[in-house]
Design a protein around this motif. Structure first.
Motif, PDB file in Angstrom:
ATOM      1  N   ASP A 256      11.197   5.920  -0.250  1.00 36.33           N
ATOM      2  CA  ASP A 256      11.095   6.006  -1.704  1.00 36.33           C
ATOM      3  C   ASP A 256       9.733   5.470  -2.157  1.00 36.33           C
ATOM      4  O   ASP A 256       8.827   5.270  -1.333  1.00 36.33           O
ATOM      5  CB  ASP A 256      12.255   5.270  -2.383  1.00 36.33           C
ATOM      6  N   VAL A 257       9.618   5.217  -3.460  1.00 38.54           N
ATOM      7  CA  VAL A 257       8.344   4.787  -4.024  1.00 38.54           C
ATOM      8  C   VAL A 257       7.850   3.484  -3.405  1.00 38.54           C
ATOM      9  O   VAL A 257       6.637   3.264  -3.270  1.00 38.54           O
ATOM     10  CB  VAL A 257       8.464   4.664  -5.562  1.00 38.54           C
ATOM     11  N   SER A 258       8.780   2.617  -2.992  1.00 38.57           N
ATOM     12  CA  SER A 258       8.361   1.340  -2.398  1.00 38.57           C
ATOM     13  C   SER A 258       7.559   1.565  -1.121  1.00 38.57           C
ATOM     14  O   SER A 258       6.642   0.799  -0.807  1.00 38.57           O
ATOM     15  CB  SER A 258       9.576   0.452  -2.120  1.00 38.57           C
ATOM     16  N   ASP A 259       7.885   2.605  -0.373  1.00 39.50           N
ATOM     17  CA  ASP A 259       7.131   2.929   0.841  1.00 39.50           C
ATOM     18  C   ASP A 259       5.744   3.472   0.494  1.00 39.50           C
ATOM     19  O   ASP A 259       4.743   3.155   1.160  1.00 39.50           O
ATOM     20  CB  ASP A 259       7.903   3.944   1.680  1.00 39.50           C
ATOM     21  N   TYR A 260       5.685   4.273  -0.547  1.00 36.40           N
ATOM     22  CA  TYR A 260       4.413   4.830  -1.038  1.00 36.40           C
ATOM     23  C   TYR A 260       3.472   3.691  -1.433  1.00 36.40           C
ATOM     24  O   TYR A 260       2.301   3.647  -1.042  1.00 36.40           O
ATOM     25  CB  TYR A 260       4.736   5.728  -2.233  1.00 36.40           C
ATOM     26  N   ILE A 261       4.021   2.730  -2.179  1.00 37.33           N
ATOM     27  CA  ILE A 261       3.218   1.573  -2.611  1.00 37.33           C
ATOM     28  C   ILE A 261       2.875   0.686  -1.412  1.00 37.33           C
ATOM     29  O   ILE A 261       1.756   0.172  -1.291  1.00 37.33           O
ATOM     30  CB  ILE A 261       3.972   0.768  -3.677  1.00 37.33           C
ATOM     31  N   GLY A 262       3.845   0.520  -0.499  1.00 37.79           N
ATOM     32  CA  GLY A 262       3.618  -0.317   0.675  1.00 37.79           C
ATOM     33  C   GLY A 262       2.488   0.190   1.547  1.00 37.79           C
ATOM     34  O   GLY A 262       1.666  -0.594   2.043  1.00 37.79           O
ATOM     35  N   ILE A 263       2.430   1.499   1.750  1.00 40.25           N
ATOM     36  CA  ILE A 263       1.352   2.081   2.557  1.00 40.25           C
ATOM     37  C   ILE A 263       0.006   1.910   1.858  1.00 40.25           C
ATOM     38  O   ILE A 263      -1.003   1.599   2.499  1.00 40.25           O
ATOM     39  CB  ILE A 263       1.641   3.567   2.847  1.00 40.25           C
ATOM     40  N   ALA A 264       0.005   2.079   0.552  1.00 43.94           N
ATOM     41  CA  ALA A 264      -1.238   1.879  -0.199  1.00 43.94           C
ATOM     42  C   ALA A 264      -1.738   0.455  -0.012  1.00 43.94           C
ATOM     43  O   ALA A 264      -2.936   0.217   0.231  1.00 43.94           O
ATOM     44  CB  ALA A 264      -1.006   2.176  -1.680  1.00 43.94           C
ATOM     45  N   ASN A 265      -0.832  -0.514  -0.127  1.00 42.66           N
ATOM     46  CA  ASN A 265      -1.210  -1.921   0.051  1.00 42.66           C
ATOM     47  C   ASN A 265      -1.669  -2.194   1.484  1.00 42.66           C
ATOM     48  O   ASN A 265      -2.585  -2.986   1.722  1.00 42.66           O
ATOM     49  CB  ASN A 265      -0.049  -2.829  -0.315  1.00 42.66           C
ATOM     50  N   TYR A 266      -1.030  -1.550   2.448  1.00 41.23           N
ATOM     51  CA  TYR A 266      -1.420  -1.722   3.838  1.00 41.23           C
ATOM     52  C   TYR A 266      -2.852  -1.245   4.061  1.00 41.23           C
ATOM     53  O   TYR A 266      -3.660  -1.918   4.721  1.00 41.23           O
ATOM     54  CB  TYR A 266      -0.457  -0.950   4.751  1.00 41.23           C
ATOM     55  N   ILE A 267      -3.158  -0.068   3.500  1.00 42.65           N
ATOM     56  CA  ILE A 267      -4.504   0.492   3.640  1.00 42.65           C
ATOM     57  C   ILE A 267      -5.547  -0.427   3.005  1.00 42.65           C
ATOM     58  O   ILE A 267      -6.663  -0.590   3.509  1.00 42.65           O
ATOM     59  CB  ILE A 267      -4.563   1.904   3.017  1.00 42.65           C
ATOM     60  N   LEU A 268      -5.145  -1.096   1.916  1.00 41.63           N
ATOM     61  CA  LEU A 268      -6.051  -2.003   1.214  1.00 41.63           C
ATOM     62  C   LEU A 268      -6.101  -3.393   1.850  1.00 41.63           C
ATOM     63  O   LEU A 268      -6.805  -4.279   1.362  1.00 41.63           O
ATOM     64  CB  LEU A 268      -5.622  -2.122  -0.259  1.00 41.63           C
ATOM     65  N   GLY A 269      -5.333  -3.583   2.940  1.00 46.86           N
ATOM     66  CA  GLY A 269      -5.371  -4.858   3.656  1.00 46.86           C
ATOM     67  C   GLY A 269      -4.365  -5.868   3.202  1.00 46.86           C
ATOM     68  O   GLY A 269      -4.462  -7.057   3.542  1.00 46.86           O
ATOM     69  N   ASN A 270      -3.355  -5.442   2.463  1.00 43.94           N
ATOM     70  CA  ASN A 270      -2.345  -6.375   1.963  1.00 43.94           C
ATOM     71  C   ASN A 270      -0.947  -5.820   2.241  1.00 43.94           C
ATOM     72  O   ASN A 270      -0.203  -5.476   1.316  1.00 43.94           O
ATOM     73  CB  ASN A 270      -2.542  -6.599   0.460  1.00 43.94           C
ATOM     74  N   PRO A 271      -0.529  -5.722   3.534  1.00 43.17           N
ATOM     75  CA  PRO A 271       0.769  -5.136   3.868  1.00 43.17           C
ATOM     76  C   PRO A 271       1.918  -5.995   3.356  1.00 43.17           C
ATOM     77  O   PRO A 271       1.846  -7.226   3.396  1.00 43.17           O
ATOM     78  CB  PRO A 271       0.759  -5.092   5.397  1.00 43.17           C
ATOM     79  N   PRO A 272       2.981  -5.381   2.865  1.00 45.34           N
ATOM     80  CA  PRO A 272       4.136  -6.142   2.389  1.00 45.34           C
ATOM     81  C   PRO A 272       4.946  -6.712   3.546  1.00 45.34           C
ATOM     82  O   PRO A 272       4.812  -6.262   4.694  1.00 45.34           O
ATOM     83  CB  PRO A 272       4.942  -5.093   1.621  1.00 45.34           C
ATOM     84  N   ALA A 273       5.794  -7.695   3.254  1.00 45.08           N
ATOM     85  CA  ALA A 273       6.669  -8.260   4.277  1.00 45.08           C
ATOM     86  C   ALA A 273       7.595  -7.172   4.819  1.00 45.08           C
ATOM     87  O   ALA A 273       8.101  -6.341   4.058  1.00 45.08           O
ATOM     88  CB  ALA A 273       7.488  -9.398   3.676  1.00 45.08           C
ATOM     89  N   GLY A 274       7.788  -7.176   6.130  1.00 41.46           N
ATOM     90  CA  GLY A 274       8.664  -6.196   6.751  1.00 41.46           C
ATOM     91  C   GLY A 274       8.037  -4.830   6.928  1.00 41.46           C
ATOM     92  O   GLY A 274       8.738  -3.861   7.221  1.00 41.46           O
ATOM     93  N   PHE A 275       6.729  -4.731   6.785  1.00 44.18           N
ATOM     94  CA  PHE A 275       6.064  -3.435   6.898  1.00 44.18           C
ATOM     95  C   PHE A 275       6.166  -2.891   8.320  1.00 44.18           C
ATOM     96  O   PHE A 275       5.859  -3.582   9.291  1.00 44.18           O
ATOM     97  CB  PHE A 275       4.594  -3.562   6.505  1.00 44.18           C
ATOM     98  N   ASP A 276       6.623  -1.630   8.469  1.00 46.05           N
ATOM     99  CA  ASP A 276       6.780  -0.988   9.768  1.00 46.05           C
ATOM    100  C   ASP A 276       5.691   0.060   9.937  1.00 46.05           C
ATOM    101  O   ASP A 276       5.803   1.192   9.437  1.00 46.05           O
ATOM    102  CB  ASP A 276       8.164  -0.346   9.868  1.00 46.05           C
ATOM    103  N   ALA A 277       4.622  -0.309  10.645  1.00 50.22           N
ATOM    104  CA  ALA A 277       3.489   0.590  10.798  1.00 50.22           C
ATOM    105  C   ALA A 277       3.865   1.852  11.571  1.00 50.22           C
ATOM    106  O   ALA A 277       3.308   2.928  11.326  1.00 50.22           O
ATOM    107  CB  ALA A 277       2.343  -0.141  11.505  1.00 50.22           C
ATOM    108  N   LYS A 278       4.815   1.739  12.489  1.00 49.80           N
ATOM    109  CA  LYS A 278       5.223   2.904  13.267  1.00 49.80           C
ATOM    110  C   LYS A 278       5.883   3.951  12.373  1.00 49.80           C
ATOM    111  O   LYS A 278       5.604   5.154  12.469  1.00 49.80           O
ATOM    112  CB  LYS A 278       6.173   2.478  14.384  1.00 49.80           C
TER     113      LYS A 278
END
Length: 308
Positions: A256-278
């Protein structure tokens, strides 16, 4: 001979590799039945009862099979004790006074001609007929002058530590690993160590201390699986062959949208807790970048990575 003092068992130990990947979450309808595979393919040993008249001394003990192997016991099991390569005692499961068999216990009589101060290698072997496996525990010892002869009803050898399937054994502080993810074991919870899809150690919510982990070789990579009884979910921490949902970067079981936002934050160097890069690597190219960000948007809008 003082048989009770043997079988502390010196094991090979190995430092575990637990990858520091974020955890994945899977919803389940019932508690998992995680079990270690103790099975083998060994024929029933042709052990023969020693000639008692050839020995000057003996010791008697009651040996109880440890809890992990009790689901597999049968009347066809055998227990033997060796000094060096010489069989010194043999027993079948205990027959109780009422004529019934208690396959979890053995009344074992071991014979000896050795003297106090002699250095010997003593080995106890347990054949489990259902598993077709011989479990073996050995220890080099100096015979004690104050021999403890008699019946010991509290002798429970750790035969699983002598499994030929897993020659390397170590421990894992799973409570500390779970605590890093904000998880505390509660009643009904289960925790297990896995190598790939194989369960290599399992404990329940009452686990107080390290979890014993069984390895086929040193350097195996281990993941931890935690069953949350209240939430009816399995959380996998570390390297795992169980893939998360494609695009579920936040490991909450949905895209959902939380994953969309999470990936954006990951790319910007601020991954959320529990982020699954795989799971976030939706195009499978080994990196999480803008193409995956677009791919997750397509999954949300169109149900697939390509947006068609």
């Amino acid at each position: 001979m003082n048989y009770k003092k043997i079988f502390s068992t010196v094991l090979l130990s190995a430092a575990l590799t637990l990858q520091a990947a974020a955890y994945t979450v899977t919803t389940v309808s019932e508690a998992p039945q995680w079990q270690i595979d103790w099975s083998g393919n060994e024929a029933r040993p042709d052990w023969q009862e020693p000639d008692a008249s050839a020995y000057a001394n003996f010791a008697v003990m009651i040996v109880t099979i440890e809890e992990a192997l009790r689901p597999y016991v049968s009347e066809d099991d055998l227990l033997a004790i060796f000094v060096g390569d010489e069989l010194r005692g043999l027993a079948s499961p205990l027959v109780k006074g009422d004529g019934t068999t208690d396959a979890t216990r053995f009344l074992l009589k071991g014979y000896s001609n050795e003297s106090a101060g002699d250095q010997v290698v003593v080995t106890m072997k347990y054949y489990n007929a259902q598993l077709k496996q011989v479990f073996s525990l050995s220890e080099s010892m100096t015979l004690d002058e104050d021999s403890d002869l008699g019946i010991y009803d509290d002798f429970v050898p750790p035969f699983t530590l002598g499994s030929p399937n897993y020659p390397v054994t170590t421990t894992l502080d799973v409570a500390a690993i779970l605590a890093e993810e904000g998880i505390t074991l509660a009643k009904g919870d289960i925790v297990a160590a896995f190598v790939g899809n194989e369960c290599r150690g399992v404990g329940d919510w009452s686990l107080n201390g390290d979890l014993t982990v069984f390895l086929r070789e040193e350097g195996e990579t281990v993941s931890v699986k935690y069953y949350d009884a209240t939430g009816q979910r399995v959380i996998t921490i570390g390297d795992s062959t169980t893939d998360g949902v494609t695009g579920d970067a936040t490991s909450d079981g949905v895209v959902d949208v939380s994953d969309y936002i999470g990936i954006a934050n990951y790319i910007l160097g601020n991954p959320p807790a529990g982020f699954d890069a795989k799971a976030a690597d939706v195009n499978g190219d080994g990196v999480v970048d803008v193409s995956d960000y677009i791919g997750v948007a397509n999954i949300i809008l169109y149900g697939n990575v390509n947006g068609k």
